[in-house]
Motif scaffolding. Sequence first.
Motif, short mmCIF file in Angstrom:
data_model
loop_
_atom_site.label_atom_id
_atom_site.label_comp_id
_atom_site.label_asym_id
_atom_site.label_seq_id
_atom_site.Cartn_x
_atom_site.Cartn_y
_atom_site.Cartn_z
N GLY A 163 19.96 93.34 84.21
CA GLY A 163 20.73 94.30 83.42
C GLY A 163 21.99 94.76 84.14
O GLY A 163 23.06 94.90 83.53
N CYS A 176 17.51 89.91 73.75
CA CYS A 176 16.50 89.54 74.73
C CYS A 176 15.34 88.89 73.98
O CYS A 176 14.67 89.54 73.18
N CYS A 190 12.62 92.81 79.38
CA CYS A 190 13.59 93.27 78.38
C CYS A 190 13.79 94.78 78.45
O CYS A 190 14.91 95.27 78.24
N LYS A 194 17.33 96.67 78.91
CA LYS A 194 17.74 97.71 77.96
C LYS A 194 18.04 99.03 78.68
O LYS A 194 18.92 99.80 78.25
N THR A 200 20.97 96.50 74.06
CA THR A 200 20.09 95.33 74.04
C THR A 200 19.14 95.37 72.84
O THR A 200 18.55 96.41 72.53
#
Length: 331
Positions: A163, A176, A190, A194, A200
Amino acid sequence: MKKKRLMFGLAALAMVPVFALTACSSAGGRDTGTAEDPAVAGVADTPSIKIAMITHAPPGDTFWDTVRKGAETAAAKDNVELLYSGDPESANQAQLIQQAVDQGVDGIAVTLAKGDALEDALKNAEEAGIPVVGFNGGLEEAFEFGAFTFIGQDETVAGRALGDRIAEDGYTKPLCVIQMQGHVGLEARCAGIKEKVPGTEILYVTGTDMTQVKSTITAKLQSTPDADLVVGLGAPFTLTAVDAVAETGSKAKVASFDLNADLAQAVIDGTVQFTVDQQPYLQGYLAVDSLWLYNNGGFEIGGGQPVYTGPTIIDSENAEAVLEQAEKGIR
């Protein structure tokens, strides 16, 4: 209190290998190397033990070929009979664990992608005095359910690391792609992304059906023209995403987790921007080796803490350096 069944071949712990060249593995006792192969040039003179490695590997995912290769290399060195099996269905994985317990194996290495379903079987292993090592998926669950160590990466940390890179490169609306809904490690990846890039969006696909993976990504890109990055969580899924981006004419770039030779080449070619490597060969190798150490001295690597094998970001600056290893199936 966990029971400990140890085989104290302490004299062998000097680690001076003898030049016996045959080790048992999941292939039924075939030779796994010769003296010309430095990875398995000698076999430990400790008593032969039997270790079960049980994963959630779906068919066709090359990541698990690398895990298995590492495990088989360690098994050849350690005079271990390796029983390798895998099933993406957690109920079936639990049955495989119970079968290993019933066989009286000397150790179990297990992934806990959906750990709750494995709890009862792992408690049975603990009651039978069989040491357990968790690896790859389910860090917290591994310790909760009696493993003495966990080998892999903290997937939330790995997600945050990617990220940070995504944000640094200016992407704001990544997709994602999770290939197994409910897999704690994939969800954590994920979530970590995020946390760093709030825009995301999560996209679930069925990882056992690559045609469906491609069609779902394609449809999402067509309906989300402002998506600027597709993040795959494994090499086969990422390379499928590359094809989907090309066919839709989307301006989105592609990034990934994990690695194989094709993905390393894609990073070199620029069709994939970067990937996070968790070193699966090392996970398989250390999972077996740690159980050998436990059985031959009671050693518990990690001191009650995880043994991390990643994350490492692979991009255009270092992809060529790992390509040769990836082509050999050890990255």
